[in-house]
Design a protein around this motif. Structure first.
Motif, PDB file in Angstrom:
ATOM      1  N   ALA A 329       0.837  -1.200   0.000  1.00 48.66           N
ATOM      2  CA  ALA A 329       0.000   0.000   0.000  1.00 48.66           C
ATOM      3  C   ALA A 329       0.868   1.244   0.000  1.00 48.66           C
ATOM      4  CB  ALA A 329      -0.924   0.000   1.217  1.00 48.66           C
ATOM      5  N   VAL A 330       0.648   2.108  -0.987  1.00 53.01           N
ATOM      6  CA  VAL A 330       1.413   3.346  -1.156  1.00 53.01           C
ATOM      7  C   VAL A 330       0.442   4.489  -1.370  1.00 53.01           C
ATOM      8  CG1 VAL A 330       2.860   4.569  -2.838  1.00 53.01           C
ATOM      9  CG2 VAL A 330       3.562   2.329  -1.999  1.00 53.01           C
ATOM     10  N   ASN A 359       5.108   4.911   2.011  1.00 52.16           N
ATOM     11  CA  ASN A 359       4.633   3.550   2.212  1.00 52.16           C
ATOM     12  C   ASN A 359       3.634   3.593   3.362  1.00 52.16           C
ATOM     13  OD1 ASN A 359       4.360   0.840   3.118  1.00 52.16           O
ATOM     14  ND2 ASN A 359       6.343   0.308   2.207  1.00 52.16           N
ATOM     15  N   VAL A 360       2.382   3.264   3.105  1.00 51.48           N
ATOM     16  CA  VAL A 360       1.340   3.399   4.112  1.00 51.48           C
ATOM     17  C   VAL A 360       1.602   2.486   5.297  1.00 51.48           C
ATOM     18  CG1 VAL A 360      -1.123   3.082   4.570  1.00 51.48           C
ATOM     19  CG2 VAL A 360      -0.379   4.153   2.436  1.00 51.48           C
ATOM     20  N   GLN A 361       2.116   1.287   5.061  1.00 52.83           N
ATOM     21  CA  GLN A 361       2.331   0.330   6.144  1.00 52.83           C
ATOM     22  C   GLN A 361       3.448   0.747   7.085  1.00 52.83           C
ATOM     23  OE1 GLN A 361       2.754  -3.543   4.213  1.00 52.83           O
ATOM     24  NE2 GLN A 361       0.670  -4.040   4.885  1.00 52.83           N
ATOM     25  N   THR A 362       4.577   1.220   6.525  1.00 57.83           N
ATOM     26  CA  THR A 362       5.735   1.551   7.356  1.00 57.83           C
ATOM     27  C   THR A 362       5.812   3.039   7.684  1.00 57.83           C
ATOM     28  OG1 THR A 362       7.209   1.947   5.466  1.00 57.83           O
ATOM     29  CG2 THR A 362       7.000  -0.332   6.261  1.00 57.83           C
ATOM     30  N   GLY A 363       5.136   3.876   6.898  1.00 58.30           N
ATOM     31  CA  GLY A 363       5.248   5.315   7.070  1.00 58.30           C
ATOM     32  C   GLY A 363       6.486   5.906   6.435  1.00 58.30           C
TER      33      GLY A 363
END
Length: 463
Positions: A329-330, A359-363
């Motif tokens: 997810a980006v 990157n939505v998952q890692t920020g």
């Protein structure tokens, strides 16, 4: 897919030519002819470009690379011929061929290695354009394209990958009145790949249907498109686009739009030679995009303000071992502001983008994407002379360290370019360009060199 943008000939046949020399033994030459003879128009162009370049990788950062200059050589040819049988029916054939030889460095090789790639791109297309009725225009196209790439190490061939595309498409534009038109079409694309690398799959077929409407309703503008692609390896996907605009008088216009997109990994992405970072387990990218914009245009001045928001699932990107992977997810959202204006003999343009590519998952920030970048340019006409200046800025970017593979930050940079031209006559113009005038040292990718100050002097002739 290889696209051909060869300009079609018009009027009495004329010659054109251009050429020049520059820093790093850079040489460029091009020549062509275009025009019309009775009901047949034609255009042919040939060009040659060669430069010694600089070492691709900075030897002070990676001591094991070959510090010699890595050059580039390209030869290309394009042409088309179009015959009009009458005012409603014509047939066009076009051809394109390009051969490029590029030298590069391998960060994991030894200092005596000489790496190079030879790529040949080609396409041939035949297009039939027909007006079947007063409101119905048809375009039928068949094409064949080839991308043939070979890799070499110290003169010996190490890799080969050849992709062949065969495509046929039928596009129909139907007028719905003075204010709109309907678009209907279908395509069939067959891709084949041949390589020294063993493949689990060497072919792909894509069958596509698409439709769209563009029209004006009073002060409103509407665009709606839908497309279905049936991949033999990834199944069926549907994408669409909807844009609505409104004009506020003569100078202001606002618009909003939403769309979806689908991007399948290429054969090079999935099955390329070792060292290319290919991954046969890649999934396609799928995205949803939104945009809202405001536009102003009056008396030689134009301002555009755009907010954009893209959310991508399975973005294809390299990991810290330079292997392509899917990021689940980006999100990339931000604002773009641009200006263009003319004040007598002076032209001004400027642009600014502020965004959050993450990157939505890692920020974490996406690699090699700046949060902010901008540019500005000014040109001034002094009789037969035209002088110009350019400024480009990019903020910091994240990247992987070329030696340790750990995350690192590339510094921001700002470069200045200068241009000058002199019109000897209506047909002949001399030009000069200086890039990176202040000789700034900066990196677009960690460990890789960029050019310092360069100078190019050339001419352009149009009969």
């Amino acid at each position: 897919v290889i696209q051909i943008f060869t300009k079609q000939g018009k009027g009495v046949p004329t010659l054109n030519g251009s050429g020049g020399v520059g820093t790093h033994n850079t040489r460029r030459a091009a020549a062509g002819m275009s025009g019309e003879l009775a009901n047949t128009s034609f255009s042919v162009q040939a060009s040659k470009f060669r430069t010694n370049g600089v070492s691709a990788i900075n030897a002070s950062i990676v001591p094991t690379v070959n510090p010699d200059a890595d050059g580039y050589d390209n030869t290309s040819f394009s042409g088309n011929v179009r015959h009009a049988f009458d005012v409603n029916n014509s047939l066009l054939a076009s051809v394109f061929q390009s051969r490029g030889d590029v030298q590069f460095d391998n960060a994991f090789g030894v200092s005596t290695d000489k790496n190079s790639t030879r790529s040949v791109l080609g396409k041939f297309a035949v297009i039939s354009e027909n007006r079947l009725s007063e409101s119905w225009r048809s375009k039928l196209e068949w094409s064949r394209g080839v991308d043939d790439s070979k890799g070499y190490l110290n003169g010996g061939q190490t890799s080969k990958i050849k992709t062949t595309n065969r495509q046929i498409g039928w596009q129909n534009t139907i007028s719905t009145g003075a204010s709109g038109s309907l678009l209907l079409g279908l395509e069939n694309l067959e891709q084949r790949v041949d390589s020294m690398t063993a493949y689990t799959q060497d072919g792909r077929r894509i069958k596509s249907l698409f439709a769209g409407y563009t029209g004006n309703i009073g002060q409103h503008q509407v665009q709606a498109n839908i497309r279905q692609d049936r991949y033999s390896d990834f199944g069926t996907t549907n994408t669409w686009r909807l844009n609505v605009g409104h004009a506020f008088g003569e100078v202001w216009r606002a618009s909003v739009g939403i769309s979806t997109a689908f991007k399948a990994p290429t054969f090079n992405d999935m099955y390329g030679p070792a060292g290319w970072g290919s991954n046969p387990d890649l999934n396609p990218e799928r995205s949803r995009n939104g945009e809202a914009s405001l536009h102003y245009k009056s008396k030689g001045q134009a301002i555009d303000v755009v907010y954009f928001d893209s959310r991508v699932n399975d973005l294809i990107a390299a990991d810290n071992t330079w292997t392509l992977q899917n990021l689940s997810a980006v999100r990339i959202n931000g604002i773009e502001i641009s200006y263009a204006g003319q004040f007598g003999d002076t032209g001004v343009n400027a642009a600014l983008t502020k965004q959050k590519p993450r990157n939505v998952q890692t920020g974490g920030t996406l690699l090699r994407r700046a949060d902010i970048f901008s540019s500005m340019g000014v040109t001034r006409q002094f009789g037969e002379w035209k002088l110009g200046g350019e400024w480009q800025y990019s903020g910091t970017r994240e990247d992987f360290d070329i030696n340790t593979f750990a995350r690192t930050t590339l510094p921001s940079y700002s470069i200045v370019n200068g241009t000058a031209s002199y019109a000897i006559s209506k047909q002949l113009k001399l030009s000069l360009r200086i890039d990176n005038l202040l000789n700034k040292d900066y990196m677009l990718a960690h460990g890789y060199n960029t050019l310092g100050r360069t100078l190019f002097v050339g001419f352009n002739y149009q009969q």
